[in-house]
Design a protein around this motif. Structure first.
Motif, PDB file in Angstrom:
ATOM      1  N   LEU A 193       0.834  -1.196   0.000  1.00 49.72           N
ATOM      2  CA  LEU A 193       0.000   0.000   0.000  1.00 49.72           C
ATOM      3  C   LEU A 193       0.871   1.249   0.000  1.00 49.72           C
ATOM      4  O   LEU A 193       0.589   2.222  -0.699  1.00 49.72           O
ATOM      5  CB  LEU A 193      -0.929  -0.003   1.218  1.00 49.72           C
ATOM      6  CG  LEU A 193      -1.846   1.216   1.344  1.00 49.72           C
ATOM      7  CD1 LEU A 193      -2.902   1.219   0.249  1.00 49.72           C
ATOM      8  CD2 LEU A 193      -2.500   1.265   2.723  1.00 49.72           C
ATOM      9  N   SER A 194       1.937   1.233   0.782  1.00 49.83           N
ATOM     10  CA  SER A 194       2.904   2.325   0.823  1.00 49.83           C
ATOM     11  C   SER A 194       4.241   1.750   1.244  1.00 49.83           C
ATOM     12  O   SER A 194       4.323   0.622   1.737  1.00 49.83           O
ATOM     13  CB  SER A 194       2.466   3.421   1.802  1.00 49.83           C
ATOM     14  OG  SER A 194       2.535   2.954   3.136  1.00 49.83           O
ATOM     15  N   ALA A 195       5.296   2.534   1.096  1.00 44.28           N
ATOM     16  CA  ALA A 195       6.630   2.064   1.467  1.00 44.28           C
ATOM     17  C   ALA A 195       6.706   1.724   2.946  1.00 44.28           C
ATOM     18  O   ALA A 195       7.445   0.819   3.351  1.00 44.28           O
ATOM     19  CB  ALA A 195       7.676   3.124   1.107  1.00 44.28           C
ATOM     20  N   GLU A 196       5.933   2.434   3.763  1.00 47.94           N
ATOM     21  CA  GLU A 196       6.025   2.262   5.212  1.00 47.94           C
ATOM     22  C   GLU A 196       5.144   1.144   5.744  1.00 47.94           C
ATOM     23  O   GLU A 196       5.272   0.767   6.916  1.00 47.94           O
ATOM     24  CB  GLU A 196       5.622   3.571   5.921  1.00 47.94           C
ATOM     25  CG  GLU A 196       6.503   4.759   5.610  1.00 47.94           C
ATOM     26  CD  GLU A 196       6.260   5.361   4.233  1.00 47.94           C
ATOM     27  OE1 GLU A 196       7.206   5.962   3.671  1.00 47.94           O
ATOM     28  OE2 GLU A 196       5.125   5.189   3.709  1.00 47.94           O
ATOM     29  N   SER A 197       4.243   0.613   4.936  1.00 46.37           N
ATOM     30  CA  SER A 197       3.237  -0.319   5.429  1.00 46.37           C
ATOM     31  C   SER A 197       3.415  -1.720   4.867  1.00 46.37           C
ATOM     32  O   SER A 197       3.091  -1.974   3.703  1.00 46.37           O
ATOM     33  CB  SER A 197       1.829   0.192   5.062  1.00 46.37           C
ATOM     34  OG  SER A 197       0.841  -0.687   5.530  1.00 46.37           O
ATOM     35  N   PRO A 198       3.912  -2.675   5.671  1.00 45.58           N
ATOM     36  CA  PRO A 198       3.874  -4.074   5.229  1.00 45.58           C
ATOM     37  C   PRO A 198       2.447  -4.439   4.842  1.00 45.58           C
ATOM     38  O   PRO A 198       1.490  -4.025   5.505  1.00 45.58           O
ATOM     39  CB  PRO A 198       4.344  -4.848   6.464  1.00 45.58           C
ATOM     40  CG  PRO A 198       5.135  -3.861   7.256  1.00 45.58           C
ATOM     41  CD  PRO A 198       4.469  -2.538   7.026  1.00 45.58           C
ATOM     42  N   ILE A 272      -8.606   1.849   5.697  1.00 48.83           N
ATOM     43  CA  ILE A 272      -7.501   2.046   4.764  1.00 48.83           C
ATOM     44  C   ILE A 272      -7.635   3.394   4.074  1.00 48.83           C
ATOM     45  O   ILE A 272      -8.667   3.709   3.465  1.00 48.83           O
ATOM     46  CB  ILE A 272      -7.442   0.908   3.732  1.00 48.83           C
ATOM     47  CG1 ILE A 272      -7.031  -0.392   4.420  1.00 48.83           C
ATOM     48  CG2 ILE A 272      -6.480   1.244   2.600  1.00 48.83           C
ATOM     49  CD1 ILE A 272      -7.032  -1.594   3.524  1.00 48.83           C
ATOM     50  N   ALA A 273      -6.590   4.188   4.169  1.00 46.55           N
ATOM     51  CA  ALA A 273      -6.506   5.455   3.454  1.00 46.55           C
ATOM     52  C   ALA A 273      -5.488   5.303   2.323  1.00 46.55           C
ATOM     53  O   ALA A 273      -4.393   4.776   2.535  1.00 46.55           O
ATOM     54  CB  ALA A 273      -6.083   6.575   4.399  1.00 46.55           C
ATOM     55  N   ILE A 274      -5.843   5.735   1.127  1.00 44.67           N
ATOM     56  CA  ILE A 274      -4.918   5.668  -0.004  1.00 44.67           C
ATOM     57  C   ILE A 274      -3.825   6.703   0.226  1.00 44.67           C
ATOM     58  O   ILE A 274      -4.114   7.903   0.320  1.00 44.67           O
ATOM     59  CB  ILE A 274      -5.638   5.943  -1.332  1.00 44.67           C
ATOM     60  CG1 ILE A 274      -6.847   5.003  -1.500  1.00 44.67           C
ATOM     61  CG2 ILE A 274      -4.667   5.798  -2.496  1.00 44.67           C
ATOM     62  CD1 ILE A 274      -6.497   3.536  -1.518  1.00 44.67           C
ATOM     63  N   PRO A 275      -2.570   6.292   0.336  1.00 47.70           N
ATOM     64  CA  PRO A 275      -1.502   7.247   0.650  1.00 47.70           C
ATOM     65  C   PRO A 275      -1.176   8.144  -0.531  1.00 47.70           C
ATOM     66  O   PRO A 275      -1.400   7.784  -1.691  1.00 47.70           O
ATOM     67  CB  PRO A 275      -0.325   6.334   1.003  1.00 47.70           C
ATOM     68  CG  PRO A 275      -0.576   5.082   0.226  1.00 47.70           C
ATOM     69  CD  PRO A 275      -2.061   4.914   0.183  1.00 47.70           C
ATOM     70  N   HIS A 276      -0.654   9.308  -0.225  1.00 42.55           N
ATOM     71  CA  HIS A 276      -0.175  10.219  -1.266  1.00 42.55           C
ATOM     72  C   HIS A 276       1.298  10.488  -1.035  1.00 42.55           C
ATOM     73  O   HIS A 276       1.700  10.925   0.044  1.00 42.55           O
ATOM     74  CB  HIS A 276      -0.947  11.544  -1.241  1.00 42.55           C
ATOM     75  CG  HIS A 276      -0.520  12.482  -2.328  1.00 42.55           C
ATOM     76  ND1 HIS A 276       0.514  13.388  -2.181  1.00 42.55           N
ATOM     77  CD2 HIS A 276      -0.966  12.636  -3.602  1.00 42.55           C
ATOM     78  CE1 HIS A 276       0.676  14.056  -3.294  1.00 42.55           C
ATOM     79  NE2 HIS A 276      -0.213  13.628  -4.176  1.00 42.55           N
ATOM     80  N   THR A 277       2.099  10.174  -2.025  1.00 43.72           N
ATOM     81  CA  THR A 277       3.532  10.427  -1.940  1.00 43.72           C
ATOM     82  C   THR A 277       3.908  11.456  -2.997  1.00 43.72           C
ATOM     83  O   THR A 277       3.190  11.638  -3.992  1.00 43.72           O
ATOM     84  CB  THR A 277       4.337   9.135  -2.156  1.00 43.72           C
ATOM     85  OG1 THR A 277       3.963   8.553  -3.421  1.00 43.72           O
ATOM     86  CG2 THR A 277       4.031   8.123  -1.064  1.00 43.72           C
ATOM     87  N   PRO A 278       5.010  12.171  -2.810  1.00 47.02           N
ATOM     88  CA  PRO A 278       5.412  13.185  -3.790  1.00 47.02           C
ATOM     89  C   PRO A 278       5.488  12.609  -5.200  1.00 47.02           C
ATOM     90  O   PRO A 278       6.040  11.536  -5.423  1.00 47.02           O
ATOM     91  CB  PRO A 278       6.798  13.608  -3.284  1.00 47.02           C
ATOM     92  CG  PRO A 278       6.744  13.364  -1.811  1.00 47.02           C
ATOM     93  CD  PRO A 278       5.911  12.117  -1.647  1.00 47.02           C
ATOM     94  N   LEU A 436      13.692  -0.502  -3.011  1.00 46.79           N
ATOM     95  CA  LEU A 436      14.219   0.199  -1.848  1.00 46.79           C
ATOM     96  C   LEU A 436      14.943  -0.801  -0.954  1.00 46.79           C
ATOM     97  O   LEU A 436      14.382  -1.816  -0.552  1.00 46.79           O
ATOM     98  CB  LEU A 436      13.091   0.870  -1.059  1.00 46.79           C
ATOM     99  CG  LEU A 436      12.325   1.995  -1.759  1.00 46.79           C
ATOM    100  CD1 LEU A 436      11.309   2.615  -0.802  1.00 46.79           C
ATOM    101  CD2 LEU A 436      13.268   3.063  -2.298  1.00 46.79           C
ATOM    102  N   ALA A 437      16.195  -0.494  -0.632  1.00 46.82           N
ATOM    103  CA  ALA A 437      16.977  -1.386   0.227  1.00 46.82           C
ATOM    104  C   ALA A 437      16.305  -1.549   1.585  1.00 46.82           C
ATOM    105  O   ALA A 437      16.362  -2.633   2.190  1.00 46.82           O
ATOM    106  CB  ALA A 437      18.393  -0.840   0.396  1.00 46.82           C
ATOM    107  N   SER A 438      15.646  -0.502   2.085  1.00 44.93           N
ATOM    108  CA  SER A 438      14.972  -0.580   3.377  1.00 44.93           C
ATOM    109  C   SER A 438      13.822  -1.571   3.345  1.00 44.93           C
ATOM    110  O   SER A 438      13.626  -2.345   4.296  1.00 44.93           O
ATOM    111  CB  SER A 438      14.463   0.803   3.794  1.00 44.93           C
ATOM    112  OG  SER A 438      13.662   1.381   2.775  1.00 44.93           O
ATOM    113  N   ILE A 439      13.058  -1.579   2.242  1.00 49.59           N
ATOM    114  CA  ILE A 439      11.976  -2.558   2.110  1.00 49.59           C
ATOM    115  C   ILE A 439      12.548  -3.954   1.911  1.00 49.59           C
ATOM    116  O   ILE A 439      12.017  -4.939   2.449  1.00 49.59           O
ATOM    117  CB  ILE A 439      11.036  -2.186   0.950  1.00 49.59           C
ATOM    118  CG1 ILE A 439      10.248  -0.926   1.300  1.00 49.59           C
ATOM    119  CG2 ILE A 439      10.084  -3.327   0.634  1.00 49.59           C
ATOM    120  CD1 ILE A 439       9.264  -0.493   0.223  1.00 49.59           C
ATOM    121  N   ALA A 440      13.649  -4.061   1.169  1.00 47.10           N
ATOM    122  CA  ALA A 440      14.280  -5.369   0.975  1.00 47.10           C
ATOM    123  C   ALA A 440      14.704  -5.965   2.313  1.00 47.10           C
ATOM    124  O   ALA A 440      14.505  -7.153   2.569  1.00 47.10           O
ATOM    125  CB  ALA A 440      15.480  -5.243   0.041  1.00 47.10           C
TER     126      ALA A 440
END
Length: 470
Positions: A193-198, A272-278, A436-440
């Motif tokens: 859903l977003s980079a921050e959310s598993p 669930i809120a649809i995230p907005h990223t730049p 993203l290495a952080s997500i990996a």
């Protein structure tokens, strides 16, 4: 359960020490474009040089099926058997990628050379799907090396044609149903859903693409001499489309809609809120069915989109009534939508509205499917991910896009859990695709945790051994 710290530390070091990067670098270097002849040669090498050894390292017997039945797709099955008493998991990945679009990448990057820039690892296939299936293979290897066993039976299916519609995957799976039989399906593709959310998603929307053609005459006629006397195909086509979907995106033909959103799906989407990223466009709050939340519109409902529309020459218009007009439309639909005879349904609708001169032709179809969010396997996966990360994962009934989930849910009858290791801004299918290495790093620990928990709990948690759909 909680992933042991020693396994978590091994997974973290595998990324931070550069081991994952070096492995992925090799995978990216194979130009496995399934839409080209050269790519299909590279796919053969990728299967034989990369994936067969990777599965053998996991103690799997392998079966390679190149150009199955003389078609465009190749398949690889790896099987590790530990005990009749243990559950069996089926994993999946696809070896192929879309075209490299070599000239479109920033900073003179090559899509076939993995390049790190901070948290971003650029290269074709990093997100879709080489990076994702590599993480799952690495997790299985870490678990096996740490424990000496998996604690479950493993089957891994790879295909080489997902990016061209997974040709013959359903037939191959049906013919090899016994070889692919399992208790649970776990795979990684698509975005979180977003980079921050598993995220756990349970299926995918389907799609039907169709053409609308208005072919009235062989040439164009002067708009001054003939205007008001000749039917304009552009006007006709626009009006015909307007009987299917209005100018605010609302579908007007009930047969193109599901009857309802199941309660379990509504519950899953309620927070669930649809995230907005730049860089993302802002959601139009007055578009489509405004009685639904954005999450319900994207994951629980259907959308009818005009993909292309043309009449005359928009770049160099002349004072003439064109002879023809054409549009390409696509229905993105959720499970529960009736899809038999859609072409005939739309044609009959247009005929009733006086648009019998508009001809409908369906061109592509891929089914929708999903696991019921109330299925106990979903709660099992949610608890595992929360135990590993300390974060409550997002559970999506399905993604808005499409994957061949219907093969695993429908043909093989499996509960389907997709645990993506990517995010919406990964630029898959475009230049500058990246992981993203952080997500990996987090994804590797999540995969280790899921496989560890499955190996520790087995079937003692009284989980169902077949899927239920919503």
């Amino acid at each position: 359960m909680t992933l042991p710290q020693e396994i978590s530390s091994i997974a973290e070091a595998y990324v931070s020490d550069g081991q994952l990067f070096e492995e992925l670098k090799r995978l990216v270097s194979y130009r496995t474009e399934s839409a080209t002849a050269a790519g299909r040669i590279a796919l053969k090498a990728y299967l034989e040089d990369v994936l067969v050894p990777a599965l053998a390292e996991l103690g799997c017997d392998t079966e390679l099926h190149p150009r199955w039945n003389g078609g465009a797709n190749s398949f690889l099955i790896g099987t590790r058997f530990e005990s009749e008493e243990l559950p069996t998991v089926l994993c999946y990945g696809h070896a192929d990628v879309v075209g490299g679009q070599d000239d479109g990448w920033d900073d003179d990057r090559s899509p076939w050379v993995l390049d790190a820039d901070g948290d971003r690892w650029y290269g074709r296939g990093t997100a879709d799907n080489k990076g994702q299936h590599l993480i799952n293979l690495a997790a299985l290897r870490i678990l096996l090396e740490s424990n000496g066993r998996l604690g479950f039976n493993l089957k891994f299916l790879f295909e080489c044609g997902e990016e061209i519609g997974s040709p013959s995957l359903d037939e191959f799976s049906s013919v090899n149903k016994d070889k692919l039989a399992a208790d649970i399906f776990i795979a990684s593709d698509g975005p979180r859903l977003s980079a921050e959310s598993p995220t756990i998603f349970l299926g995918s929307r389907g799609g039907i693409t169709f053409e609308l053609d208005v072919n009235l005459r062989s040439g164009s006629y002067h708009s001054g001499n003939w205007g008001g006397l000749l039917r304009n195909p552009g006007t006709t086509l626009a009006a015909a489309i307007g009987t299917l979907v209005d100018g605010h995106g609302r579908i007007l033909l009930p047969e193109l809609l599901p009857t309802t959103i199941p309660e379990s799906v509504q519950t899953a989407l309620s927070n669930i809120a649809i995230p907005h990223t730049p860089g993302d466009p802002h959601i139009d709050t007055d578009w489509a069915d405004t009685g639904l939340t954005p999450a319900e519109r994207l994951y629980g409902w259907n959308a009818l989109e005009v993909l292309a529309l043309g009449s005359g020459d928009i770049e160099a218009p002349i004072h003439a009534i064109p002879g023809s007009a054409r549009a390409i439309l696509q229905l993105r639909f959720v499970a529960g939508t009736p899809t038999d005879g859609v072409e005939a349904t739309i044609q009959a609708h247009l005929d009733r509205h006086g648009f019998e001169m508009v001809r409908v032709r369906q061109t592509t179809f891929f089914p929708a499917s999903r696991l019921d969010p109330a299925n106990p396997w979903v709660e099992w996966a949610r608890r595992s991910i929360h135990g590993t990360t300390g974060i409550q994962p997002t559970v999506l009934p399905n993604i808005g896009g499409s994957l061949p989930n219907h093969v695993f849910e429908g043909v093989l009858g499996l509960p389907t859990l997709w645990i993506p290791h990517s995010y919406p801004g990964c630029r898959q299918h475009a230049p500058n695709e990246h992981m993203l290495a952080s997500i990996a790093s987090q994804g590797l620990k999540i995969a280790c945790g899921l496989f560890y928990d499955l190996g520790q709990t087995g079937v003692n948690v009284e989980l169902p051994l077949s899927a239920t759909t919503a």
